[in-house]
Every structure is written in C-alpha cells, then in structure tokens.
Design an enzyme around this catalytic site. Sequence first.
Site, short mmCIF file in Angstrom:
data_model
loop_
_atom_site.label_atom_id
_atom_site.label_comp_id
_atom_site.label_asym_id
_atom_site.label_seq_id
_atom_site.Cartn_x
_atom_site.Cartn_y
_atom_site.Cartn_z
N GLU A 365 0.81 -1.21 0.00
CA GLU A 365 0.00 0.00 0.00
C GLU A 365 0.85 1.27 0.00
OE1 GLU A 365 -0.54 -1.72 4.26
OE2 GLU A 365 0.05 -2.43 2.28
N ALA A 366 2.12 1.14 0.32
CA ALA A 366 3.00 2.31 0.29
C ALA A 366 3.31 2.77 -1.14
CB ALA A 366 4.30 2.02 1.03
#
Length: 549
Positions: A365-366
């Site tokens: 998700e980064a």
Amino acid sequence: MHSSGHKRIDVLARHLRSSQDQSTVVQQILCEAQSDDGKVVTAEQAAALVPDNAIITVSGFVGSVHPEHVVDAVRDHFDRTAHPSNVHLYTVAAVGDGKGRGLAKLAAEGLVTKYTYGWSGLSQEFLKLAKAGKVEAWNLPLGMMAHIYRDVAAGRPGPISKIGLGTFVDPREGGGKINGPHQADAVELLTLGGEEYLWYKVPRKIDVAIIRGTTADVDGNVTFEKEAMLADCLNQAMAAHNTGGIVIVQVERVVASGSLPARLVHIPGAIVNKIVVAPLDKHQQVLSAQHDASLSGEIRAPASHIRPMPLDERRIIGHRAMLEITQPHLLINLGIGMPEGLARMVATHGRRCIPGSFPIHLTTEAGMFGGFPAGGASFGAAHNAECMVPCATMLDFYNGGGVDIACLGAAEVDAEGNVNVHSFPGRQPGCGGFIDISQAAKKVIFAGTFTAGGLKVKVDGGKLRILQEGRSSKFKAKVAGKTFAGSSANGREILYVTERAVFRLREGEGLELIEIAPGIDVERDVLAHMPCKPLMRDVKSMPAQCFQP
C-alpha cells in the site's frame, strides 16, 4: 568580514560537525552562497517557523521517509520555548522504532494536542497521551488519510467512499474516535443515489508540511533517488502550499540551481519554502537501519540471501496461504507481520510448489509494484521493485479493486467473521491500510496463529503437535472492534488461515471450519479454544506439503 563570508564560515562549521564528507561540505557552501531567497536554513530555524495552534503533517511510512532532523528540532524548540503548542498532527503511518525515536519525539504534553493517523504501531506514545486525556486522537483508514492530503490540495471537501462501512470508523460504530463520542466527527454517513457512503472530512488547511527527499537544488526542486518510497510527500507539499502554509523539506544534500534532471524531480521548487540539510545519522533511509540500495531501485540485489523459513507455525501459515495463488499474473498485497511469511515462501518455494501460478506481482500500500516486499521497520518498501508510485495513487488502485488476493494479519476473529487488528489488549496500532485492502480485494486471506502468547508447535513425521498453547485464543465471542466487517464480504472469498485449521466465511452464517492440520484433534485443539462453534460440513485435511521440509 562581509555577511556572506560569515555565512560561509557558519555553514562550514556546521557541516564539519556532521558526518557528511568533505565534498558535500564544499558543495553546500557554494549552494548556500548562491541561494537568493534564503531557502536553505538550519533545522533550528525551520522548527521556529511552526506556529502555535498549527495543523501540520509529517511524511513517513512505518520506518521510511522520515524527516528526523527537523522533527527532533521541533521537539527541542518546544522543550526550550514551550512553542509550538496545541498542534494538530496528521500522519499516514507514523514512523518510529518503538523506543521513542521517530515521530514519537513530538508526543510531548502540550505540543501535540490532536492526532489524526492511519497507523501508529511504532509510535504508541501518542496513544498513551490519548488514554490519559492529554491528546484527542482519531484513527482513519490509511488510504483515506492519503486522499485527505490530496483533497486539501485540490480544494475538495474530502474523500467520499464505501471504505470503512461497517467498521469502527463508521459513525454508527464509533467514527474512528479514540477518546470517546464527545469528540468532533471526523467521518459522516451519507446516502448518494440510494447507497451508503462515508465522508472523511478534511482539515481547513495545512499550516506546515514537514517532508523529506534525497537531493534538493537551491531553488527547492527535490529528488528521491535514495528513498525507499515516495510516500505522500508531494500531496502533503501541495496541500500546504495551496492553503497558505509552508513546506519544509529535509534532504541529504543540496546542489546548484538547474543541475537536477526534470524527470527525476518529484517535488517542484515552486512549492517548497525551506530546505534543511541533515547529518546522515538523522537522515537514514529506514529508521535504525543501514542504507539498502535495492530498496530505492539504485541496484538489484540477488535473491540468494532469502533463506527458507524453519518448519514452524509461521512457515505453515505462509505456505498454506501461498497455495491460494492458483493463477499467473495475480496482484497480491501483503500485510505487516505474519503475512510477510507468504512473501518468503513465494521466494523460496513458490515455483516448486505452485509452478503454474507464476509470475505474480507482489505489491504494498505504500506504492510498490513487484520485487520482494520488505518487513519490519522497512515494511512498505520492496527490494528490486518494478515500479514505485505515491501512496495515494496506490490506494486509488486498491480501493477500485486492483488487488486479486490480499493476505492480512488477524489479532481477533469472531463467529461472524469480523476481524480486529487496530486495538486489542496491550496494543493500539491503528488500522493502517487494513480496511482499504480488506474491503476492496477480490479475495482476502487473514493469516495468524490460532492462539497467541507463548504458542509452541512441532512438526513430526508430517503431523503437527501443539507443545504449548498460547495464553489466549484469537477467536472471540465478539471482537473488541471491527477492522474488517464480515458483512462486507459481498460474495468475495474470505479465508482465515492458522497453523492448525482453515476457516471460510459463509455470508449470513458465519465461520465454517474447512481444513484441519494432520495430527490435530478437532475437539481438543480447535473447538475447545473457540467460544462459538463454527459450521462443520466437509472438513478436509490441510495440504500435506505444508508440513514437509
């Protein structure tokens, strides 16, 4: 001596006291002498620019992209002057080491009095202040936090999304309020076109954005060539600039105007107010870790250093979860903790165990596509990534259903299939990207041991033996709070994988036991530790290969 001469001597003295090499010292002297608008300042000067009652945002993700030198200077300034005070701090995934380093430096009584965050697992100091009534805190989904910055920059009222419905951030379930119902509402329930949505409210402005990159020229253009990710730095800078705030960027080095290739510049100097050059010990790529060029894409590291996991509970869980990868080119998200074992199993056993399913694409998700996801303090980054995008962009992709399989952790599970990871006895890390991912992925695997706190197992002759049970079962009559709501399955396959049993969510009915490990007694080792008996229709044995060397 002219003032410019004094300035050069001051710069020289400051940098000689740092750990930077001599060429960087000389380069910095020349650059500051050429700076006409005074953008290059000390950390102390930058800290003095943060006003009382400010709404601020600080970049970072778990252990990466943290402007430590400036953050520490803000705390030092507060300790000396009692300013800034009454700050409202926004952060996506607060950087920390669990020992007071990182964003936790700002957790001083009177400095930050309001705290809105996506994840704070390594900066628990803010939650301790919240528990004592010294800080008001709100926990919102990581993706919505990232989109809040973007919406502030764009002048929009805030994200409107189905993400969070039925979970603890739904106003009907508490609205993400940590202190209690008396707090201001950060989330409202809306009905649009006959369907329910959540509206995540944005702050009126961002007074100060404290972010970081690798290199800046004296005009403020910033590149990220040594960073492990892009995080949300650009959106934070735009949000501050567009609402009349200031943008402070910490970098490792400063170069001459016009010397950075435009294609490498991620943050334009037009929206940067101040640049702070940090000593290397306050500008680590990942907090408390040495620089790893394979995380920033500077090099590709050989995969030979990834060793097979010992045949324990983590490997069994990782192996069983991996067997759900049955098609090639699937996009997969892995959560922090236990799911990291799936990545290791893919690296060491993937092609041997499920050869027809490769290649696959692991994501975080980064903002990382491909490569091998990093763990621990480096979580969110990836070795040998194929592509790096901003966090908010990745969450757009996730929220729209871009993830085929998500493998996430589980601290508590109840009979309805609800999962809690954001707040449980002893820890209150926050939801992070869990809600965004679990509500939008096409298939979700929750991975974790059956009991916690001292569990010891042994595999003997292809059979699992429980040598010592954990002190508590993860299966509860009712979870303390819903980070995943079983009601949000909406026809998707939801699995719960442990070292001794696998469950499936039957919508409207609850958990169903579908697999049991060889050597495990259902009554003694499973049902005895569950307050509510699961459905049992056709219980099979877990695949034997999960219990082989």
